[in-house]
Design a protein around this motif. Structure first.
Motif, PDB file in Angstrom:
ATOM      1  N   CYS A   1       0.698  -1.419  -0.160  1.00 51.21           N
ATOM      2  CA  CYS A   1       0.073  -0.436   0.199  1.00 51.21           C
ATOM      3  C   CYS A   1       1.091   1.712   0.062  1.00 51.21           C
ATOM      4  O   CYS A   1       0.168   2.034  -1.095  1.00 51.21           O
ATOM      5  N   ASN A   2       2.113   1.587   0.806  1.00 57.96           N
ATOM      6  CA  ASN A   2       2.485   2.449   0.821  1.00 57.96           C
ATOM      7  C   ASN A   2       4.062   2.377   1.154  1.00 57.96           C
ATOM      8  O   ASN A   2       4.930   0.905   1.671  1.00 57.96           O
TER       9      ASN A   2
ATOM     10  N   VAL B   1       5.200  -1.558   3.073  1.00 56.22           N
ATOM     11  CA  VAL B   1       4.385  -1.842   3.943  1.00 56.22           C
ATOM     12  C   VAL B   1       3.230  -2.360   2.750  1.00 56.22           C
ATOM     13  O   VAL B   1       2.667  -1.294   2.407  1.00 56.22           O
ATOM     14  N   GLY B   2       2.203  -3.757   3.257  1.00 58.21           N
ATOM     15  CA  GLY B   2       0.734  -3.450   3.426  1.00 58.21           C
ATOM     16  C   GLY B   2       0.131  -4.753   3.857  1.00 58.21           C
ATOM     17  O   GLY B   2       0.674  -5.654   4.498  1.00 58.21           O
ATOM     18  N   ARG B   3      -1.035  -5.095   3.073  1.00 60.65           N
ATOM     19  CA  ARG B   3      -1.818  -4.037   2.180  1.00 60.65           C
ATOM     20  C   ARG B   3      -3.361  -4.141   3.243  1.00 60.65           C
ATOM     21  O   ARG B   3      -3.897  -4.468   4.062  1.00 60.65           O
ATOM     22  N   VAL B   4      -4.164  -3.217   2.814  1.00 58.27           N
ATOM     23  CA  VAL B   4      -5.098  -3.166   2.358  1.00 58.27           C
ATOM     24  C   VAL B   4      -6.055  -4.462   2.792  1.00 58.27           C
ATOM     25  O   VAL B   4      -5.532  -5.031   1.750  1.00 58.27           O
ATOM     26  N   GLU B   5      -7.046  -5.350   3.655  1.00 53.77           N
ATOM     27  CA  GLU B   5      -8.007  -5.495   3.183  1.00 53.77           C
ATOM     28  C   GLU B   5      -6.884  -7.327   3.604  1.00 53.77           C
ATOM     29  O   GLU B   5      -7.288  -8.336   3.338  1.00 53.77           O
TER      30      GLU B   5
ATOM     31  N   GLN C   1      -4.357  -6.818  10.972  1.00 51.23           N
ATOM     32  CA  GLN C   1      -5.124  -7.719   9.800  1.00 51.23           C
ATOM     33  C   GLN C   1      -4.642  -6.879   8.156  1.00 51.23           C
ATOM     34  O   GLN C   1      -4.636  -7.826   7.598  1.00 51.23           O
ATOM     35  N   MET C   2      -4.697  -6.120   8.885  1.00 48.80           N
ATOM     36  CA  MET C   2      -4.468  -4.949   7.829  1.00 48.80           C
ATOM     37  C   MET C   2      -3.191  -4.265   8.164  1.00 48.80           C
ATOM     38  O   MET C   2      -3.344  -3.376   9.110  1.00 48.80           O
ATOM     39  N   LEU C   3      -2.743  -4.268   7.293  1.00 51.90           N
ATOM     40  CA  LEU C   3      -1.584  -2.888   7.444  1.00 51.90           C
ATOM     41  C   LEU C   3      -1.089  -1.912   6.006  1.00 51.90           C
ATOM     42  O   LEU C   3      -0.974  -2.248   4.838  1.00 51.90           O
ATOM     43  N   ILE C   4      -0.899  -0.235   6.334  1.00 52.78           N
ATOM     44  CA  ILE C   4      -1.072   1.001   5.917  1.00 52.78           C
ATOM     45  C   ILE C   4      -0.695   1.561   5.464  1.00 52.78           C
ATOM     46  O   ILE C   4       0.377   1.936   4.325  1.00 52.78           O
ATOM     47  N   ASP C   5       0.314   1.397   6.174  1.00 51.26           N
ATOM     48  CA  ASP C   5       1.315   2.856   6.291  1.00 51.26           C
ATOM     49  C   ASP C   5       2.288   2.975   7.105  1.00 51.26           C
ATOM     50  O   ASP C   5       2.211   2.341   8.437  1.00 51.26           O
TER      51      ASP C   5
END
Length: 295
Positions: free
Chosen positions: A81-82, A94-98, A123-127
């Motif tokens: 994701c980012n 890092v990632g990710r959404v869902e 369970q979700m990793l965004i930033d």
């Protein structure tokens, strides 16, 4: 198009596609210098048109051509994701959404990468944000049957992680990190279940955080993009087009609708104290004529 990368040479007035790859959902861009950069792929999600399993692409000619990154050791992420640059040698993705949740790190400018599995905690990793190769934070949604917006802190380069914040709102997700200074930082909270709208703030460099109410947001504000041009002046935008983008001038104590912007905005970028971009469904540029010089 999510399958294309665009470039501007006139400060964002015009854009042209430089790379298109069907089946890819390009999610983030990180350039180490004018020529060398990386583009991440969200990765396949069920019932979507994303089929590309390559999580990262690299360019060495300023975006004219891109090739998949394959030198990845450890468990392979499903998508990224980012990305963030600690310094020209130390990079983080890092990632990710869902889900699932993985962090990749490079200590040689992106030549090689090592991946770490963080699914036991998120369970979700965004930033992510790192102040050194060893000290940093990541944000996302906690593991478990009920997800909460969570911030984790590491002091050993991602070997171990300690929770330093968890939202009180169930079914929430931490989305974006923004630090306008070394000590003051903000994280947006994406509320997905109609709870109390809020955001997180630190005044000690990320060691501790407080959850604060988001005034004039209503309930269930799905905060995503968040950015501050000073410690006190900043914006937060929602994932839904019907929700307002809000602006504060007092460090988040009060918020009001900014009619110059429309949600959704996924990321705010501040190139200088006078120039900012807001990127989402539309690209916005802000030029600030500070009275009496830059703040």
């Amino acid at each position: 198009s999510g399958s294309a990368i665009y470039k501007t040479t006139d400060g964002g007035t015009t854009w042209k596609p430089v790379f298109t790859h069907t089946g890819t959902y390009f999610r983030s861009l990180l350039f180490v210098d004018d020529k060398h950069g990386f583009a991440s792929n969200l990765g396949p999600i069920p019932q979507s048109s994303i089929t590309d399993t390559n999580v990262l692409y690299e360019t060495t000619d300023g975006g004219a051509s891109w090739i998949p990154v394959t030198a990845i050791a450890g468990p392979m992420p499903t998508g990224i994701c980012n990305q963030t640059m600690i310094d020209p040698l130390h990079l983080v993705a890092v990632g990710r959404v869902e889900g699932p949740s993985y962090m990749m790190m490079s200590s040689d400018g992106g030549g090689t990468w090592t991946s770490t599995d963080l699914n036991s905690q998120l369970q979700m990793l965004i930033d992510a944000r790192f102040t050194s190769p060893t000290d940093g934070i990541v944000v996302g949604g906690s593991a478990g049957s009920t997800m909460y917006c969570t911030i984790l802190h590491t002091t050993d380069g991602g070997g171990t992680w300690k929770p330093v914040f968890q939202s009180a709102t169930p079914s929430s997700l931490c989305w974006k990190i923004n630090f306008p200074s070394s000590q003051v930082g903000y994280v947006s909270v994406q509320d997905t279940a109609g709870g109390t709208s809020s955001f997180a703030k630190t005044t000690d460099g990320g060691a501790s955080w407080k959850e604060l109410p988001l005034e004039n947001a209503g309930t269930g504000y799905a905060g995503i993009g968040m950015g501050f041009i000073t410690e006190d002046i900043g914006w937060i935008s929602a994932d839904t087009v019907t929700a307002p983008t809000l602006r504060t001038t007092d460090g988040g104590q009060t918020w009001a609708k900014d009619s110059a912007l429309r949600s959704p905005i996924n990321r705010f970028r501040f190139l200088s104290p006078t120039t900012a971009f807001a990127i989402g469904a539309t690209i916005w540029r802000l030029d600030v004529p500070w009275t009496g010089g830059d703040p």
